[in-house]
Design a protein around this motif. Structure first.
Motif, mmCIF file in Angstrom:
data_model
loop_
_atom_site.group_PDB
_atom_site.id
_atom_site.type_symbol
_atom_site.label_atom_id
_atom_site.label_comp_id
_atom_site.label_asym_id
_atom_site.label_seq_id
_atom_site.Cartn_x
_atom_site.Cartn_y
_atom_site.Cartn_z
ATOM 1 N N PRO A 110 86.599 -0.519 -80.552
ATOM 2 C CA PRO A 110 87.808 -0.257 -79.756
ATOM 3 C C PRO A 110 87.415 0.128 -78.335
ATOM 4 O O PRO A 110 86.658 1.081 -78.130
ATOM 5 C CB PRO A 110 88.465 0.919 -80.501
ATOM 6 N N VAL A 111 87.891 -0.614 -77.356
ATOM 7 C CA VAL A 111 87.522 -0.374 -75.957
ATOM 8 C C VAL A 111 88.785 -0.088 -75.150
ATOM 9 O O VAL A 111 89.892 -0.457 -75.532
ATOM 10 C CB VAL A 111 86.764 -1.579 -75.356
ATOM 11 N N ASP A 112 88.587 0.576 -73.985
ATOM 12 C CA ASP A 112 89.706 0.928 -73.115
ATOM 13 C C ASP A 112 89.936 -0.126 -72.036
ATOM 14 O O ASP A 112 91.062 -0.536 -71.784
ATOM 15 C CB ASP A 112 89.453 2.279 -72.453
ATOM 16 N N ARG A 150 81.810 -5.401 -67.646
ATOM 17 C CA ARG A 150 81.703 -3.942 -67.632
ATOM 18 C C ARG A 150 82.776 -3.404 -68.578
ATOM 19 O O ARG A 150 83.957 -3.696 -68.414
ATOM 20 C CB ARG A 150 81.887 -3.381 -66.227
ATOM 21 N N VAL A 151 82.354 -2.620 -69.552
ATOM 22 C CA VAL A 151 83.229 -2.181 -70.636
ATOM 23 C C VAL A 151 83.307 -0.660 -70.640
ATOM 24 O O VAL A 151 82.276 0.023 -70.574
ATOM 25 C CB VAL A 151 82.708 -2.680 -72.006
ATOM 26 N N THR A 152 84.521 -0.146 -70.708
ATOM 27 C CA THR A 152 84.746 1.294 -70.814
ATOM 28 C C THR A 152 85.294 1.600 -72.204
ATOM 29 O O THR A 152 86.242 0.955 -72.654
ATOM 30 C CB THR A 152 85.752 1.779 -69.756
ATOM 31 N N VAL A 156 79.501 0.688 -70.156
ATOM 32 C CA VAL A 156 78.329 -0.151 -70.390
ATOM 33 C C VAL A 156 78.558 -1.513 -69.753
ATOM 34 O O VAL A 156 79.700 -1.904 -69.492
ATOM 35 C CB VAL A 156 78.043 -0.330 -71.903
ATOM 36 N N GLU A 157 77.467 -2.203 -69.480
ATOM 37 C CA GLU A 157 77.536 -3.578 -68.990
ATOM 38 C C GLU A 157 76.852 -4.479 -70.004
ATOM 39 O O GLU A 157 75.794 -4.134 -70.543
ATOM 40 C CB GLU A 157 76.886 -3.705 -67.616
#
Length: 333
Positions: A266-268, A279-281, A252-253
């Motif tokens: 919790p994000v990678d 930009r988030v994975t 997502v952005e």
């Protein structure tokens, strides 16, 4: 000489309980000597003074002088004021009493609950106090009682106690697929509003948490279910979710207004795109969580991939917008 044994620190719960007992007692014993009050509550005079200093800055919301408890003990005698609202018995509204009764009835049906007697006594007192007004809560119980879930919960707990392996048919929301797997149960826990079975999954060859409401069927096998030595329970004080091989990777952005999700979920990976954009994975077990997040954020969070998820978010947003814009038939002006 053996040094004196240090006493363990007092818990916040213990101190709060003492303070709640202390206020009505001190109001009823104005001018009591410090030593007598300390003896009444089984603490030292220094601890009692510390409690009074804490009460001195407590009160109702607002923080103005008239909102705070008045405490005076400088002459060796304790006087308390502006705290009658704590000394009065708690009075529940009808809605609050009904909600509490419904919750207690649901709790009373939970298999394996240790404090069934305490729940029953509390419920009985509420029923006696509310009389006919509380009758609707008994009917509400029928709509919230989930016999199937209670059965799964009870069998899972027995399997943990008896060290029996379980065979699950488990729904994986990320793929909308029901998977079959054998699990050596470790414990049953209640976290964030859901019951979970934690155990060693032979399919994943790792420890997994299974939400009980996603278990389609559960069979207790006549097989030893002792988890292997490497199976360690996770720390439930840490993040509940840890990515697994079956979870969906989502990109997502966000803009500045949506940047808070990095701290909340919790994000990678997080990539800085400049001017507050990121930009988030991340991995999710249920794509519906991402859809709801994107709709709730109103454009501050945009799904980039997978494409089908991004499309479903856009379609859902358009349908919602169309529903707002549409004028019902017969209401035209």
């Amino acid at each position: 000489m053996t040094p004196p044994r240090r006493q363990p620190p007092e818990s916040a719960t213990t101190r709060l309980s003492r303070l709640l007992d202390m206020v009505p007692w001190l109001l009823a014993h104005q001018g009591v000597p410090l030593e007598d009050a300390a003896s009444e509550f089984g603490v030292s005079t220094d601890q009692l003074v510390a409690d009074l200093e804490l009460l001195f800055v407590c009160g109702t919301p607002g923080g103005m002088p008239d909102d705070l408890i008045e405490a005076d003990w400088e002459d060796g005698r304790v006087f308390l004021g502006n705290a009658d609202y704590i000394a009065r018995p708690l009075r529940l509204s009808v809605d609050e009493a009904l909600a509490l009764m419904v919750g207690l009835r649901a709790l009373a049906t939970t298999p394996g609950l240790v404090e069934h007697d305490a729940v029953a006594r509390t419920l009985s007192k509420l029923e006696e106090a509310t009389g006919a007004i509380g009758a609707p809560s008994a009917r509400v119980q029928v709509s919230i009682d989930d016999g199937a879930r209670a059965s799964v919960l009870g069998r899972a707990r027995r399997a943990v106690a008896d060290r029996r392996r379980l065979h699950l048919a488990y729904l994986v929301p990320a793929r909308d697929e029901v998977t079959e797997r054998d699990v050596d149960p470790m414990r049953v826990v209640y976290l964030d509003g859901h019951w979970y079975l934690e155990g060693w999954c032979h399919r994943a060859e790792d420890v997994r948490l299974f939400r009980l409401d996603r278990i389609q069927s559960l069979e207790v096998l006549d097989v030893d279910g002792t988890p292997p030595p490497q199976a360690q329970p996770r720390d439930v004080n840490e993040a509940l979710f840890t990515p697994g091989e079956e979870d969906l990777e989502v990109v997502v952005e966000t803009d500045r207004a949506g940047a808070w999700i990095v701290d909340y979920y919790p994000v990678d990976r997080v990539e800085d795109l400049g001017e507050g954009h990121r930009r988030v994975t991340l991995h999710v077990s249920d794509p519906a969580l991402v859809r709801r997040l994107a709709w709730r954020m109103g454009g501050h969070v945009r799904v980039v991939s997978p494409v089908d998820l991004a499309t479903s978010v856009a379609v859902g947003a358009q349908e919602a917008l169309s529903a707002y814009i549409a004028v019902p038939s017969g209401l035209e002006t």
